[in-house]
Design an enzyme around this catalytic site. Structure first.
Site, PDB file in Angstrom:
ATOM      1  N   LYS B 639      50.246  41.633  51.773  1.00  0.00           N
ATOM      2  CA  LYS B 639      51.283  41.548  51.176  1.00  0.00           C
ATOM      3  C   LYS B 639      52.467  41.185  52.018  1.00  0.00           C
ATOM      4  CE  LYS B 639      54.166  43.585  47.553  1.00  0.00           C
ATOM      5  NZ  LYS B 639      54.025  45.059  46.516  1.00  0.00           N
ATOM      6  N   GLU B 711      55.445  33.153  62.716  1.00  0.00           N
ATOM      7  CA  GLU B 711      55.799  32.024  62.912  1.00  0.00           C
ATOM      8  C   GLU B 711      54.818  30.926  62.492  1.00  0.00           C
ATOM      9  OE1 GLU B 711      58.367  32.260  66.723  1.00  0.00           O
ATOM     10  OE2 GLU B 711      56.781  33.691  66.619  1.00  0.00           O
TER      11      GLU B 711
END
Lengths: 267, 744
Positions: B639, B711
């Site tokens: 999640k 990232e």
């Protein structure tokens, strides 16, 4: 930002509102333009006259050949009205795309017209629909044609002590109509909005929001279209705005694109 | 059998605190008699301050002091003292150092008053006169001054460009299919929602407690200690919650310096918060110009690859990012050359911003590969697979794991890539042109050493702490999961704390390394605590654990059990009770296994497929659909990991289509330094985003086998969007962001 201190008065009826407005102050309806402008100090009325709970300003009805929309009707009321959908479908379609649900549940047609933001959606629609704006003032009521109502950027024919009470829209049998806009993604304000009404006899009325500092009927284009020519002179008689959303060149381009799309929609 | 919570989609453990306002941010802490500082910013870009008039400001009620370079205290002399732990080579900027102006928006005065409003008004009355000098801020006009960046301390995290391989010139000249192309992007600013703020609480003994917005409390502590010559023990930096960082908090910003200086001079607590406009007066993603040459065989085999980048930096520091290395690691081209240069300009030093260098370099190479695919008449995905490498050609070593091929396959299948009609402008609905594009993402999977502490209280509750940060990534949550999992406790019995220099040292949160770095420390410290529990068990009379080694036991349901016979079990509470009424405490350091890790290139990978709709008449672009498949080792929490990836994807849309800080080079000043004109996507711009995590096993990256996901989500998006726009319109835009005027 926080507003400066001001007086708040609530009117229970149109006559009470008119009386309060005569003492000075500005009418407050949904407050979606007025309150932010007060927070930014762009507008600084000493008093607000809240007309949001006046029952007489609500409601949408048919009166002979006219659809009568109470000035206190919210955009959401208009979008979901069966009468509007049936008789002036452009209004329902356009109202359904104003702002977001919060704006549509609070903002009213009267408030939007009185505010007269040059990029708001209602001005183009009432102009193309050839609507009449009924106002009430100390000396009684008067009717102003939409074409005479918008005088400049945020300026209208409405006097400071007058209140818009209703918008009367002629119901034309067999007319086709549409409102198309290029929305600002965050606010849904029209960077360019174009309303077109095509009567049963094929004649069109064309109006633009967002193009110039005043919303306008493009009569030059109407003449071209109604005499069978193509629309080459879009926004020819006005000074086209240029800002960080769209340059003058791109706005002109948008006006042409949305006129084309609107004409296709009513073809 | 005993993996209870790792890999489960646990909601954020700090979510409730955040939505109820219980989570406090740097500017929300207060102290008795707190003073407020407001910064006055330079209005010129280069020159000298010739006169400062603070008379009107000081005459106001409530104004305590106006600090300028003329009355600041004497501070550390050497540049070295001003180098924070993330400082690039050079001479760091010193606020209020002297009369020199080095960039527009430079802090030139701090007005301190009893209330924020007084300080803000007084700041508007400070009159500063300048002697202006000509400035240079336009990268593209000063490319002729490009030079190699200075090398600082050898950095494991920012390697130099790879060595050339083969003979590029020859291979490129002889290649039957050649492509020479270039890509440019301008300045970008991080713009976290939370403004940079420091609340410095001045203790009776002169000790400082600093609530700072930072991605690493220890870095702020180090900086303050060095600059103001205060022992570490007298500076405590606390930063429990951070309202977004994206790299901007990797270095201490000037409000920290100013607040500490004022508090020490006035011997009173001081808070300094920057304005949104001032958020544009420090680090940013550097404008970068890139050039790529590709030489290929008609079957798509790359013979030659050259990737060169030139980025801007300040006059005082050489900011470096890794831009050109990725293409060399991703494609096996036997003849390759790489170059990276900087152009010093009159502005603040750039700063790492989400996938620094990675999203820059990958945007260029992945657009270039797309261009080449059309030149070859080859499917863009086929071209990638044709040049796929199982070994890092830069370093000639294997990858610790690389499931990129599976990413391509699974994302392409989910997207429906095989239904693509290859010709540009061949898919449309009315006046809407539809385009499908794809690109690859690569990002580091690094680990640094970190420390953590674990305490099992007398009530059987586990408290774990480490001085890391959670800039909104989910660190609190995954560390709680790791701790709970290691000692078999329910999540509600575990409290993980971070962001305090009183806690064991951990690196700043950046570079997608927190999950692997701090996660490893948490795992190890909890295992050590487990070993202490086993010792207690073994000492109990007639203990069935008497001969058990740590490897023989496991922890589940608040119990320690024997692997060989799980019915042999003991409650952790019973063990704590054996400890003489004392909590059980362990601290541990997770070290990196450099010998083992150094034999491998450690990257996370992604494949991105995007659909755009372009209105032919208007030039507007909608990203209607995007699928990202990510291979990032073990996913601790699908999640929070998915949130990280979709956050990166949204930012990718922003970078591709909207985001740019525009400078008026006449004045050297950013024009759109606010969130109204610095465009980022709104909800209405975001449509279907789909994230797949590809199974990937990695024993090398760190003891948990995780690769950070902060990232990788952004890296492939801009190129995939640009490529989809080309497919839709037939227009190749070489400058990001792709605004509608570039498509008209």
């Amino acid at each position: 930002m926080i507003t400066y201190p001001f007086q708040y008065k609530r009117a229970g009826s149109i006559s009470e509102a008119v009386a309060l407005l005569a003492e000075g102050g500005k009418a407050l309806s949904g407050g979606h333009s007025l309150i932010p402008s007060m927070k930014l100090r762009l507008n600084a009325p000493d008093a607000l006259v809240d007309v949001g709970r006046i029952a007489e300003l609500k409601g949408i009805r048919l009166d002979g050949n006219e659809l009568v929309i109470g000035a206190g009707s919210t955009h959401g009321d208009i979008a979901s009205s069966g009468l509007v959908q049936q008789h002036v479908p452009m209004f329902a379609e356009g109202a359904g795309h104003i702002g977001d649900p919060a704006v549509r549940n609070r903002g009213t047609i009267g408030g939007s017209l009185a505010h007269a933001d040059p990029s708001a959606d209602w001005p183009a629609m009432v102009l193309a629909a050839d609507a009449t704006i009924v106002v009430e003032g100390p000396s009684g009521s008067r009717s102003i044609k939409a074409t005479d109502f918008f005088t400049s950027m945020f300026e209208t024919a409405l006097a400071a002590d007058e209140l818009i009470t209703e918008v009367r829209v002629p119901v034309e049998n067999g007319a086709r109509m549409t409102y198309q806009k290029f929305s600002q993604p965050a606010s849904r304000y029209a960077i360019v909005g174009c309303a077109v009404v095509k009567s049963a006899d094929g004649k069109v009325r064309v109006a633009f929001s967002g193009v110039s500092d005043t919303p306008f009927r493009d009569t030059a284009v109407e003449e071209q279209l109604n005499s069978g020519q193509s629309a080459t002179s879009v926004a020819s008689g006005v000074s086209v705005m240029s800002d960080h959303y769209a340059s003058e060149e791109y706005r002109r381009h948008l006006a042409n694109v949305f006129l084309k799309r609107a004409l296709n929609a009513v073809a | 059998m005993h993996n209870q919570v790792i890999g489960k989609p646990i909601s954020r453990v700090d979510g409730r605190a955040k939505v109820t306002g219980k989570a406090k941010y740097a500017a929300e802490f207060t102290a008795p008699d707190l003073l407020h500082g407001v910064v006055v910013s330079s209005t010129i870009t280069k020159g000298r301050i010739t006169h400062i008039d603070t008379g009107d400001a000081l005459a106001l009620d409530g104004v305590v002091k106006v600090f300028t370079h003329q009355n600041r205290p004497k501070l550390a002399w050497f540049d070295m003292s001003y180098k924070d732990l993330d400082a690039p080579p050079g001479s760091p900027f010193r606020p209020l150092h002297n009369d020199r102006i080095k960039y527009n928006g430079q802090p030139v005065a701090l007005v301190v008053a009893e209330t924020f409003e007084q300080a803000r008004y007084a700041a508007s009355l400070v009159k500063i006169e300048y002697a202006q000098e000509p400035h240079e801020t336009d990268l593209q006009h000063h490319l002729d001054t490009a030079r190699k960046p200075a090398s600082g301390l050898a950095s494991l995290l920012k390697p130099p460009p790879p060595k050339a391989r083969g003979n590029f010139d020859k291979a490129f000249t002889e290649a039957p299919v050649q492509l020479s192309t270039g890509y440019v992007h301008g300045f970008e600013h991080h713009n976290p929602m939370e403004l940079f703020s420091s609340t410095v609480v001045y203790g009776k003994d002169g000790k400082l407690t600093i609530y700072d917005k930072t991605q690493g409390a220890p870095n702020s502590q180090f900086y303050v200690s060095q600059v103001f010559n205060i022992p570490f023990r007298d500076v405590r930096v606390v930063s429990p919650y951070v309202g977004g960082g994206f790299g901007s908090g990797l270095r201490p910003q000037y409000q920290l310096f100013l607040a500490v200086m004022a508090a020490r001079e006035l011997k009173q607590s001081v808070r300094v918060s920057l304005t949104r406009q001032q958020m544009f007066t420090f680090g940013h993603r550097p404008a970068t110009v890139q050039h790529i040459d590709l030489g290929a065989q008609p079957d798509g085999t790359l013979d030659a690859l050259r990737h060169a980048a030139t980025a801007e930096t300040s006059r005082f520091e050489d900011y470096i990012e890794v831009v050109v290395n990725w293409s060399g690691a991703l494609y096996k081209a036997p003849n390759a050359q790489f170059d990276y240069n900087v152009v010093p300009l009159d502005q603040y030093t750039p700063l790492d911003m989400r996938a620094p260098g990675g999203v820059t370099g990958m945007s260029a190479i992945e657009c270039a590969m797309d261009e080449l695919s059309y030149k070859l008449g080859m499917d863009p995905l086929e071209l990638r697979l044709k040049n796929y490498t199982e070994e890092d050609p830069n370093e000639k070593r294997p990858f610790s794991s690389k499931q990129l091929r599976a990413c391509y396959q699974q994302a392409a299948e989910r997207f429906g890539w095989t239904k693509r009609s290859p010709e540009p402008r061949s898919m449309r609905e009315g006046h809407t042109l539809i385009g499908w594009g794809m690109a690859t993402g690569v990002w580091d999977a690094n680990q640094l050493p970190a420390r953590a502490e674990a305490v099992l209280t007398v009530n059987g509750k586990l408290r774990v702490s480490s001085a890391t940060a959670d800039i909104g990534t989910g660190t609190y949550t995954i560390m709680t999961q790791i701790a709970a999992d290691t000692l078999g406790l329910p999540l509600e019995d575990v409290l993980f704390r971070l962001g305090d220099t009183d806690m064991p040292l951990a690196p700043f949160q950046g570079g997608s390394l927190t999950a692997g770095t701090v996660g490893s420390a948490v795992k190890i410290v909890c295992e050590d605590l487990g070993k202490e529990l086993l010792k207690l068990a073994r000492k109990m009379p007639n203990s069935p654990f008497a001969k058990a080694k740590f490897d023989d036991v496991f922890f589940v349901e608040k119990q320690m059990r024997l692997k060989a016979d799980p019915s042999v079990r003991i409650d952790l509470q019973t063990l704590v009770d054996q400890n003489g009424g004392r909590a059980i405490r362990t601290t541990a350091t997770s070290m990196t296994n450099s010998l083992k890790q150094g034999k491998y290139t450690r990257y996370a990978h992604s494949a991105v497929f995007v659909e755009v709709q372009v209105d032919e008449d208007l030039g507007t672009v909608k990203v209607t659909r995007a699928v990202t498949a990510v291979a990032a080792g073990r996913i601790l929490n699908p999640k929070t990991a998915r949130s990280q990836i979709i956050g990166g994807m949204v930012w990718g849309i922003s970078k591709a289509l909207e985001e740019e800080t525009v400078m008026d080079h006449r004045y050297g000043r950013f024009m759109n330094h606010n969130l109204a004109e610095y465009h980022v996507p709104v909800c209405a711009d975001i449509h279907e985003l789909d994230v797949l995590f590809v199974e990937e096993h990695d024993d090398v990256v760190n003891p948990l086998g995780v690769k950070g996901v902060g990232e990788i989500g952004i890296v492939g998006m801009p190129a995939a969007i640009a490529n989809a726009i080309f497919h839709a319109t037939g227009k190749r835009v070489h400058e990001l962001p792709i605004t509608l005027d570039k498509l008209m």
